[in-house]
Write a protein that holds these residues in place. Structure first.
Motif, short mmCIF file in Angstrom:
data_model
loop_
_atom_site.label_atom_id
_atom_site.label_comp_id
_atom_site.label_asym_id
_atom_site.label_seq_id
_atom_site.Cartn_x
_atom_site.Cartn_y
_atom_site.Cartn_z
N GLU A 192 0.86 -1.11 -0.14
CA GLU A 192 -0.10 -0.13 -0.03
C GLU A 192 0.84 1.31 0.12
OE1 GLU A 192 -3.60 -0.06 2.43
OE2 GLU A 192 -3.38 2.27 2.55
N VAL A 193 0.54 2.30 -0.83
CA VAL A 193 1.29 3.29 -0.86
C VAL A 193 0.29 4.62 -0.66
CG1 VAL A 193 2.71 4.92 -2.38
CG2 VAL A 193 2.92 2.46 -2.48
N MET A 194 0.34 5.48 0.49
CA MET A 194 -0.57 6.30 0.74
C MET A 194 0.18 7.67 0.26
SD MET A 194 -2.74 8.21 2.32
CE MET A 194 -4.02 7.50 3.32
N THR A 195 -0.50 8.40 -0.70
CA THR A 195 0.13 9.37 -1.62
C THR A 195 -0.17 10.80 -0.96
OG1 THR A 195 -1.56 9.51 -3.32
CG2 THR A 195 0.21 8.07 -3.45
N ASP A 196 -0.85 11.05 0.00
CA ASP A 196 -1.20 12.48 0.83
C ASP A 196 0.37 12.99 0.92
OD1 ASP A 196 -3.87 11.62 0.62
OD2 ASP A 196 -4.29 12.41 2.75
N GLY A 197 0.19 14.51 0.44
CA GLY A 197 1.25 15.33 0.70
C GLY A 197 2.50 15.11 -0.11
N MET A 198 2.52 13.97 -1.23
CA MET A 198 3.53 13.46 -2.06
C MET A 198 3.16 14.27 -3.46
SD MET A 198 3.96 9.50 -0.92
CE MET A 198 5.50 9.11 -2.10
N THR A 199 4.25 14.73 -4.06
CA THR A 199 4.12 15.16 -5.58
C THR A 199 4.26 14.16 -6.25
OG1 THR A 199 6.77 15.17 -5.91
CG2 THR A 199 5.51 17.35 -5.20
N GLU A 200 3.83 14.28 -7.61
CA GLU A 200 3.58 13.04 -8.48
C GLU A 200 5.19 12.44 -8.88
OE1 GLU A 200 0.50 13.27 -11.53
OE2 GLU A 200 2.18 12.69 -12.99
N VAL A 201 6.22 13.36 -8.74
CA VAL A 201 7.48 12.82 -8.93
C VAL A 201 7.96 11.74 -7.79
CG1 VAL A 201 9.85 13.53 -9.34
CG2 VAL A 201 7.97 14.63 -10.53
N GLU A 202 7.55 12.19 -6.52
CA GLU A 202 7.85 11.93 -5.38
C GLU A 202 7.38 10.24 -5.42
OE1 GLU A 202 8.77 15.24 -2.34
OE2 GLU A 202 6.61 14.36 -2.45
N VAL A 203 5.88 10.17 -5.75
CA VAL A 203 5.37 8.85 -5.88
C VAL A 203 5.90 7.89 -6.96
CG1 VAL A 203 2.98 7.89 -6.28
CG2 VAL A 203 3.05 9.96 -5.26
N LEU A 204 6.00 8.73 -8.07
CA LEU A 204 6.85 7.75 -9.29
C LEU A 204 8.13 7.07 -8.57
CD1 LEU A 204 6.61 7.26 -12.07
CD2 LEU A 204 7.86 9.10 -12.59
N GLU A 205 8.96 8.06 -8.03
CA GLU A 205 10.11 7.62 -7.50
C GLU A 205 9.85 6.17 -6.59
OE1 GLU A 205 12.34 10.78 -5.81
OE2 GLU A 205 12.85 11.43 -7.94
N LYS A 206 9.01 6.26 -5.71
CA LYS A 206 8.57 5.36 -4.68
C LYS A 206 8.27 4.00 -5.37
CE LYS A 206 6.41 4.54 -0.55
NZ LYS A 206 7.27 4.60 0.65
N LEU A 207 7.48 4.14 -6.17
CA LEU A 207 6.93 3.15 -7.24
C LEU A 207 7.99 2.33 -8.06
CD1 LEU A 207 3.36 3.86 -8.34
CD2 LEU A 207 4.22 3.09 -6.12
N VAL A 208 8.90 3.01 -8.54
CA VAL A 208 10.02 2.58 -9.35
C VAL A 208 10.76 1.82 -8.37
CG1 VAL A 208 12.04 3.20 -10.69
CG2 VAL A 208 9.90 4.29 -11.24
N GLY A 209 11.07 2.49 -7.17
CA GLY A 209 11.99 1.64 -6.15
C GLY A 209 11.23 0.29 -5.86
N ILE A 210 9.99 0.20 -5.75
CA ILE A 210 9.23 -0.94 -5.34
C ILE A 210 9.25 -2.03 -6.64
CG2 ILE A 210 6.81 -2.10 -4.97
CD1 ILE A 210 6.26 0.80 -3.38
N VAL A 211 8.91 -1.52 -7.68
CA VAL A 211 9.18 -2.68 -8.77
C VAL A 211 10.50 -2.94 -8.90
CG1 VAL A 211 9.00 -3.03 -11.32
CG2 VAL A 211 7.31 -1.41 -9.95
N GLN A 212 11.70 -2.36 -8.68
CA GLN A 212 12.95 -2.62 -9.07
C GLN A 212 13.46 -3.76 -8.04
OE1 GLN A 212 15.19 1.04 -8.85
NE2 GLN A 212 14.83 1.16 -11.42
N ARG A 213 12.73 -3.51 -6.66
CA ARG A 213 13.08 -4.60 -5.63
C ARG A 213 12.61 -6.14 -6.24
NH1 ARG A 213 10.73 -1.46 -1.12
NH2 ARG A 213 9.26 -3.03 -0.86
N PHE A 214 11.33 -6.05 -6.87
CA PHE A 214 10.63 -7.30 -7.31
C PHE A 214 11.58 -7.60 -8.45
CE2 PHE A 214 7.32 -5.66 -4.62
CZ PHE A 214 6.77 -6.94 -3.93
N GLN A 215 11.94 -6.86 -9.50
CA GLN A 215 12.77 -7.08 -10.52
C GLN A 215 14.19 -7.83 -10.25
OE1 GLN A 215 12.96 -3.27 -12.48
NE2 GLN A 215 11.96 -4.32 -14.52
N HIS A 216 14.55 -7.52 -8.99
CA HIS A 216 15.88 -7.98 -8.87
C HIS A 216 15.81 -8.96 -7.86
CE1 HIS A 216 17.21 -3.79 -10.18
NE2 HIS A 216 17.40 -4.60 -11.01
N ALA A 217 14.55 -9.37 -7.43
CA ALA A 217 14.44 -10.40 -6.37
C ALA A 217 14.40 -11.84 -6.73
CB ALA A 217 12.77 -10.64 -5.84
#
Ligand code: DC
Length: 217
Positions: A192-217
Motif C-alpha cells: 500500500e502506498v498512501m500518497t497524501d502530501g507527495m508530489t507526482e514525482v515523489e510517488v513515481l520514484e517510490k513506485l520505481v523503487g518498489i518495482v525494482q525490488r521485485f525485478q531483482h528478487a
C-alpha cells in the motif's frame, strides 16, 4: 513481468501508472478506460441500462484499442469523451455488469500475456492477475483525491464544484468497494502506498523503487 496498480478513484493511478510504465520501458493498460468505453457505446446507442444482456453484447462486439496513447473505440478516438462527467456517471452500469466484466477481464489477460506491463484498475491484483509479480495499492485521503479530481477536470476545461465532486467520489467509493463482481480490494500481497502530501514525482520514484525490488528478487 506484470505490475498491478489498484486503488480508489482519484488516487492519481492513471497518470502515475502511465509514467511508471514509461520509466520502466513497460507497456501500460488502463482498464478503467475499457469500462468507460463500453459505457460510452451504451450511451450513444441510448441503451436501456436495465438491459444488461445488451450491454454485455456491446462489450463483446466493441473494438477497444488501447495500444497507443489514445483510446480507440470502434475506430474512433474517444480519449476525451470517456472522461466527461456524463460518461463517468454511467460507467457503473458497465462495471457492475457480470457479462461485461467477463469479457473485459478476458481481454485484459490476452493483452498482458507474455508482456512486461503495468496494469491499472480496481481488481487487477486480486482477480485479473492474482499471480502478478508486483502488486501496488495506491491510495490517498478522500479530500486529497477530490481536490486532485477538481484540478484534473479544470485542466480539461470542465469547471466543477469541490463539494459535489467529493459527494460523487464517496458514492463511487461505495459502489467500487461493494460491487458484487470485481470489487475494489487490496490484495493480501499488495504494497500500500498512501500518497497524501507527495508530489507526482515523489510517488513515481517510490513506485520505481518498489518495482525494482521485485525485478531483482
Ligand atoms: O479508474 P477509472 O475512474 O477510469 O474507472 C472507471 C470506472 O470503472 C470506475 O467506476 C471503476 C470501474 N473499474 C472497475 O470496476 N474495474 C476496473 N478494473 C477498472 C475500473
Amino acid at each position: 513481468m506484470i505490475v498491478t496498480i489498484d486503488g480508489p478513484a482519484g488516487a492519481g493511478k492513471s497518470s502515475i501508472s502511465r509514467r511508471l510504465a514509461d520509466e520502466l520501458g513497460f507497456e501500460f493498460l488502463d482498464t478503467g478506460a475499457m469500462y468507460r468505453a463500453v459505457a460510452l457505446k451504451g450511451l450513444r446507442a441510448e441503451i436501456d441500462w436495465d438491459d444488461t444482456d445488451r450491454l454485455a453484447e456491446f462489450a463483446k462486439s466493441a473494438s477497444i484499442d488501447l495500444s497507443g496513447s489514445a483510446v480507440i473505440l470502434d475506430g474512433e478516438d474517444v480519449s476525451h469523451e470517456i472522461r466527461t462527467q456524463q460518461v463517468t456517471e454511467v460507467t457503473r452500469y458497465a462495471a457492475n455488469n457480470v457479462g461485461v466484466r467477463e469479457e473485459l477481464v478476458r481481454m485484459q489477460r490476452e493483452i498482458a500475456d507474455g508482456k512486461d506491463i503495468v496494469t491499472e484498475g480496481r481488481d487487477q491484483g486480486t482477480l485479473v492477475f492474482p499471480n502478478a509479480e508486483c502488486k501496488i495499492f495506491l491510495t490517498a485521503s478522500p479530500e486529497e483525491r477530490a481536490r486532485r479530481r477538481v484540478e484534473d477536470l479544470a485542466n480539461r476545461g470542465e469547471k466543477v464544484d469541490f463539494e459535489l465532486i467529493l459527494q460523487q467520489q464517496t458514492k463511487r467509493d461505495e459502489e467500487d468497494t461493494q460491487r458484487e463482481v470485481g470489487p475494489l480490494l487490496k490484495a493480501e500481497d499488495a504494497i500500500e502506498v498512501m500518497t497524501d502530501g507527495m508530489t507526482e514525482v515523489e510517488v513515481l520514484e517510490k513506485l520505481v523503487g518498489i518495482v525494482q525490488r521485485f525485478q531483482h528478487a
